[in-house]
Design an enzyme around this catalytic site. Structure first.
Site, short mmCIF file in Angstrom:
data_model
loop_
_atom_site.label_atom_id
_atom_site.label_comp_id
_atom_site.label_asym_id
_atom_site.label_seq_id
_atom_site.Cartn_x
_atom_site.Cartn_y
_atom_site.Cartn_z
CG HIS A 125 -3.02 -0.66 -3.52
ND1 HIS A 125 -3.43 0.62 -3.28
CD2 HIS A 125 -2.95 -1.25 -2.29
CE1 HIS A 125 -3.59 0.79 -1.99
NE2 HIS A 125 -3.31 -0.32 -1.37
CD GLU A 173 -4.57 2.93 -6.24
OE1 GLU A 173 -4.92 4.11 -6.16
OE2 GLU A 173 -3.77 2.42 -5.42
CB SER A 183 -0.94 0.01 1.20
OG SER A 183 -0.24 -0.30 2.37
CG ASN A 225 -3.42 3.91 0.49
OD1 ASN A 225 -4.61 4.01 0.80
ND2 ASN A 225 -2.76 2.78 0.63
N1 3HC Z 1 -17.41 -9.38 2.44
C1 3HC Z 1 -18.48 -9.45 1.67
N2 3HC Z 1 -19.48 -8.53 1.68
C2 3HC Z 1 -19.34 -7.50 2.52
C3 3HC Z 1 -18.23 -7.34 3.39
C4 3HC Z 1 -17.23 -8.35 3.32
N3 3HC Z 1 -16.12 -8.32 4.07
N4 3HC Z 1 -18.38 -6.19 4.09
C5 3HC Z 1 -19.54 -5.64 3.71
N5 3HC Z 1 -20.12 -6.43 2.77
C6 3HC Z 1 -21.37 -6.18 2.07
C7 3HC Z 1 -22.54 -6.40 3.02
O1 3HC Z 1 -22.95 -7.75 3.03
C8 3HC Z 1 -23.59 -5.48 2.42
O2 3HC Z 1 -24.24 -6.16 1.35
P1 3HC Z 1 -25.78 -5.78 0.99
O3 3HC Z 1 -25.69 -4.37 0.43
O4 3HC Z 1 -26.16 -6.78 0.00
O5 3HC Z 1 -26.51 -5.86 2.29
C9 3HC Z 1 -22.77 -4.35 1.86
O6 3HC Z 1 -21.44 -4.81 1.68
C10 3HC Z 1 -22.75 -3.16 2.78
O7 3HC Z 1 -22.27 -3.56 4.05
P2 3HC Z 1 -22.89 -3.17 5.46
O8 3HC Z 1 -24.38 -3.05 5.32
O9 3HC Z 1 -22.33 -4.08 6.49
O10 3HC Z 1 -22.27 -1.79 5.84
P3 3HC Z 1 -22.03 -0.49 4.99
O11 3HC Z 1 -23.17 -0.20 4.09
O12 3HC Z 1 -21.58 0.50 5.98
O13 3HC Z 1 -20.76 -0.87 4.07
C11 3HC Z 1 -18.46 -0.78 3.70
C12 3HC Z 1 -19.57 -1.31 4.59
C13 3HC Z 1 -18.55 -1.45 2.32
C14 3HC Z 1 -17.15 -1.21 4.36
C15 3HC Z 1 -18.60 0.77 3.55
O14 3HC Z 1 -18.74 1.37 4.82
C16 3HC Z 1 -17.42 1.40 2.84
O15 3HC Z 1 -17.36 1.40 1.63
N6 3HC Z 1 -16.49 1.98 3.64
C17 3HC Z 1 -15.29 2.59 3.10
C18 3HC Z 1 -14.24 1.54 2.88
C19 3HC Z 1 -12.99 2.10 2.30
O16 3HC Z 1 -12.82 3.29 2.10
N7 3HC Z 1 -12.04 1.17 2.02
C20 3HC Z 1 -10.73 1.57 1.52
C21 3HC Z 1 -9.78 1.62 2.67
S1 3HC Z 1 -8.17 2.06 2.13
C22 3HC Z 1 -7.45 0.61 1.72
O17 3HC Z 1 -8.01 -0.45 1.83
C23 3HC Z 1 -6.08 0.71 1.17
C24 3HC Z 1 -5.10 -0.05 2.01
O18 3HC Z 1 -3.86 0.05 1.34
C25 3HC Z 1 -4.95 0.50 3.43
#
Ligand code: 3HC
Length: 300
Positions: A155, A167, A134, A205
């Site tokens: 990524h 990415e 990352s 990032n």
């Molecule tokens: N596996 C499968 N499905 C999943 C899941 C997982 N681990 N987590 C969530 N889901 C699904 C749920 O089942 C749900 O499906 P549905 O719409 O059919 O009900 C859907 O995704 C939405 O989940 P939730 O209802 O539990 O909760 P939210 O609506 O709050 O969504 C989230 C959760 C998708 C994590 C959302 O909050 C989100 O997009 N957050 C931002 C995440 C983000 O920015 N990630 C990037 C981080 S940076 C990174 O990763 C880079 C690294 O280098 C650090």
């Protein structure tokens, strides 16, 4: 020329993922969902057990979404996808048929060098290598191999099964065929791919980490509470999670590690100054969701 590139696409049938953490498990899962044969490798048997449990739980959520009211289709999807993933504690046994190796181990350049040097010796000539780093340089990671033309960055984002972006990073040595194959593979596992250069943090990032750090500094100064900062960005900017929630979600140690690395490299860039509050929480072992506490408390 064009046909030579085209004919080399979609060749990835066997994928080896190294590192059974959240990212590695997610990558293994989506490749298996796409019908590919996957080997997930981690030297630690306990980590592999956790990987399997996290893949099963994520697959159940994906299956429910795909086959809402059809329990037998849900069961078949989970069973078929699971059957395509092998869990192995031994790297050497995972490489014979590998078309692609995706590395998702700890963010430590020495550990990555050691791994890729041994992979380069052991993997067949055809095998493409990619790192899911990352924040580290792909060129530097690839430097220990003799197949830089077959090397790139892939990524992913957490949660891998849900986030639609990939990415794809090319270094000057990455061949056109490797680059096109990595792009096609990303598409085959359901992601929208963007291309970026090998610069710190790539695109997401580079924007996201300073944003998280600024949010933490805002809380540190007492300008607003974590709850209010998060509400502000969710309701005022339409983000699915606020920055403190997101920092807890991805792990405060991860955010600190990235920003400290950049701070060492670019000490004059104030966007990369690590927030004191972040250092303090990590020192206390409050790393976010995974430890039950970060900016917020969680039920483990
Ligand atoms: N596996 C499968 N499905 C999943 C899941 C997982 N681990 N987590 C969530 N889901 C699904 C749920 O089942 C749900 O499906 P549905 O719409 O059919 O009900 C859907 O995704 C939405 O989940 P939730 O209802 O539990 O909760 P939210 O609506 O709050 O969504 C989230 C959760 C998708 C994590 C959302 O909050 C989100 O997009 N957050 C931002 C995440 C983000 O920015 N990630 C990037 C981080 S940076 C990174 O990763 C880079 C690294 O280098 C650090």
């Amino acid at each position: 020329m064009a046909s030579a590139v085209t004919s080399s696409l979609n060749v990835i049938k066997n994928v080896t993922v190294i590192g059974g953490g959240l990212m590695g498990s997610g990558i293994a899962q989506i490749a298996a969902q796409a019908g590919q044969s996957v080997t997930l490798v981690d030297l630690n048997a306990d980590v592999l057990k956790k990987s399997e449990a996290s893949i099963q739980s994520s697959l159940a959520r994906v299956a429910k979404k795909l086959h809402k009211d059809n329990p037998s289709a849900i069961e078949t999807f989970i069973k078929d996808t699971s059957s395509r993933i092998k869990y192995l504690p031994d790297i050497s046994k995972s490489l014979d048929d590998a078309d692609l190796v995706v590395e998702a181990i700890v963010e430590n350049i020495d550990a990555k060098h050691k791994l890729f040097a041994s992979l380069d010796e052991a993997a067949p000539q055809k095998t493409l290598f990619a790192s899911n780093t990352s924040s580290l340089s792909i060129k530097e990671i690839a430097s220990v191999t003799k197949r830089k033309d077959k090397f790139g960055g892939l990524h992913f984002f957490n949660p891998v099964a849900v986030m639609k972006l990939l990415e794809v990073i090319r270094i000057p040595e990455t061949s056109d065929t490797t680059y096109q194959t990595l792009m096609a593979w990303g598409k085959s596992v359901g992601k929208t791919c963007i291309t970026c250069k090998d610069t710190p943090g790539f695109v997401v990032n580079r924007l996201l980490v300073p944003y998280l750090a600024e949010a933490i500094k805002l809380v540190e100064r007492g300008d607003a509470s974590p709850q209010d900062v998060d509400t502000a960005m969710k309701l005022g900017a339409g983000y699915p999670m606020g920055p403190l929630e997101l920092a807890d979600y991805t792990g405060l140690d991860t955010t600190l590690f990235i920003i400290e690395g950049w701070h060492k490299q670019f000490p004059d860039n104030s966007l990369f100054t690590p927030p004191e509050k972040l250092k303090h929480l990590v020192k206390q072992g409050k790393l976010g969701r995974k430890t039950g506490e970060g900016f917020y408390k969680y039920n483990k």
